[in-house]
Design an enzyme around this catalytic site. Sequence first.
Site, PDB file in Angstrom:
ATOM      1  N   GLU A  29      -4.425   0.102  -9.490  1.00 32.78           N
ATOM      2  CA  GLU A  29      -3.790   1.282 -10.087  1.00 32.78           C
ATOM      3  C   GLU A  29      -2.530   0.958 -10.886  1.00 32.78           C
ATOM      4  O   GLU A  29      -2.271   1.580 -11.927  1.00 32.78           O
ATOM      5  CB  GLU A  29      -3.468   2.311  -9.003  1.00 32.78           C
ATOM      6  N   THR A  36     -12.776   6.300 -13.273  1.00 39.67           N
ATOM      7  CA  THR A  36     -11.804   5.892 -12.265  1.00 39.67           C
ATOM      8  C   THR A  36     -12.107   4.529 -11.668  1.00 39.67           C
ATOM      9  O   THR A  36     -11.309   3.994 -10.912  1.00 39.67           O
ATOM     10  CB  THR A  36     -11.691   6.964 -11.158  1.00 39.67           C
ATOM     11  N   GLU A  96       0.822  -1.206   0.000  1.00 38.95           N
ATOM     12  CA  GLU A  96       0.000   0.000   0.000  1.00 38.95           C
ATOM     13  C   GLU A  96       0.859   1.260   0.000  1.00 38.95           C
ATOM     14  O   GLU A  96       0.652   2.171  -0.796  1.00 38.95           O
ATOM     15  CB  GLU A  96      -0.915   0.014   1.226  1.00 38.95           C
TER      16      GLU A  96
END
EC number: 3.2.1.-
Length: 596
Positions: A498, A584, A434
């Site tokens: 991502e 997104t 993360e």
Amino acid sequence: MLFARRSYFLPTFILVFLTYVLFSSLPPGADIAYFDHHAGFGSPPPGPPPRPGDRIHYRKQAEQHPVTEYIPLPSTAPSPIPRIQHDFPAESMFARWRRVKKQNAVKNAFKHAWKGYKKHAWLRDELSPLSAEYRETFGGWAATLVDSLDTLVIMGLMDEFEDALEAIEYIDFSTTSATQINVFETNIRYLGGFLGAYDLTDGKYPILLKKAIEVADMIYGAFDTRNRMPQSRWEWTRSALGMGIQPSRNTILAELGSLNMEFTRMTQLTNDPKYFDAIQRITDELETAQTRTSIPGLWPLMVDAHDMEFNDPRYTVGGMADSTYEYLPKEHLMLGARTNQYRRMYDAAMSSIKKHLLFRAMTDDGKDILFPGNIRAKGATIEPQAEHLKCFLGGTVGIGAKVFDRPEELSVARKLTDGCIWAYDIMPTGIMPEILYVSPCKKQDDCEWDDDKWHKDILRRFSKYSQGEEAAQSIIKDNRLPPGVIDIPDSKYMLRPEAIESVFIMYRITGDKELQDAAWRMFRSIDKITHTRYAHAAIRDVRDTHSDQLDYMESFWLAETLKYFYLIFSEPDVVSLDEYVLNTEAHPFKRPLESS
């Protein structure tokens, strides 16, 4: 206000009123932890959900702050938009066989997770992949089901898609057990999910637009404020009871600046100007503020949406800010380049991002990679924090470089993408955590490996600068830090998309097969350690090849992560970036034709 049972009006009204008084000292949503637009916001109270008849149902009241004149979609002639995708050559039979084999592996992973969701959490928000139970994290409106609709279409799972279409008839967006509705999450997952599936199936299924209108009309109520800025953590029961609402003085930037793609598409499909009007007012405010923040070109992490002030000293493109920047080139595409507003905003943002946030990381193999850091004020030292959530930026800069004709920034986009690939490759599990901190280069154009600098950066990070080499070695061992990494404060992997998002976009832009190879390494590593009996699970520590799994599987695993892995092994005309814009949450919206 209509109630399913009239006898519940008085006790319900009293409960809502007492709740409001109790929490009125807090801004809406202030008691809810925020990680970013891809993080859960807590579970509902234990026990069975209330019976539908026991709940308030939202019905539109007369607006307290009506719009007297709507801002229309721009009607000027479109400007030509350069081609985004690489001109891919024909592939050999052997290359196609290898590619399809990998694509099918991704599809099988999706089918495994979908089967678990369908069996154990159907019409619930999320499957808990270890316990085979469920969580209600986004209003209880079957988030995973709606979020996955277009993935089912892309993967050709049409029987499952038809089953899902039947199920969405039962979703009632007029009520929820949640006291607040996160407008942003509802927008990107639900509204985006319906619109993406509708566009991808060429409008063949009217139920999708019908449900999109239900969602959009419901969250449009959050805009009924004095300045028409939305209350991002919407106290929907106040609106349902005809009471006033106001935007928060502590509004997360991403929650304010990332509604435009979906609302623009709604106006394009329905010809109702109210949706575009709602988000254009936000854009105008953001553009006006962009030149007067303490770091011109950027917006701070938090916004006072009540008075439209931008005084927060923190600046980042990571969680809580990310998609505001992501949507600048994408909304330009959604509008068919009929306005230069988003070009101007992107120019200002990119200039400031390159000047104030980007840094090169020092690596022991000399890779030329970039990361976006954080900064608290103009002239301050960059905080060298790499974050999985920031990995979207490579793809965004790549798209911006193409559509805004900024070819010199393609190398920036690639270095940002390579930075996230590097962060995957250096971990024992092959997965990026993360959050990690890396050792920044002194100079971007001259960055030889320096053991001494790495160790000093570690000691500084752990506030043990005076303790010397032995302390540095102890920290490296105790925290299992790969060369170049100075801290890993959050070692989890939450099934996030991502990194593969940017790898996919950059592959479609460049055609570089090395990016497909990187994607395959990433997928195999993720699938191996996240696989459970029922689906896939987040993991506690990417430094541990036998890491504990966590009982979470957010809807974006099926909506985004596996979709991007599948698409990078698809033929390039499947969801072409010259025909669709992905929101997104990876929902593909059709780009308007130049003649439309």
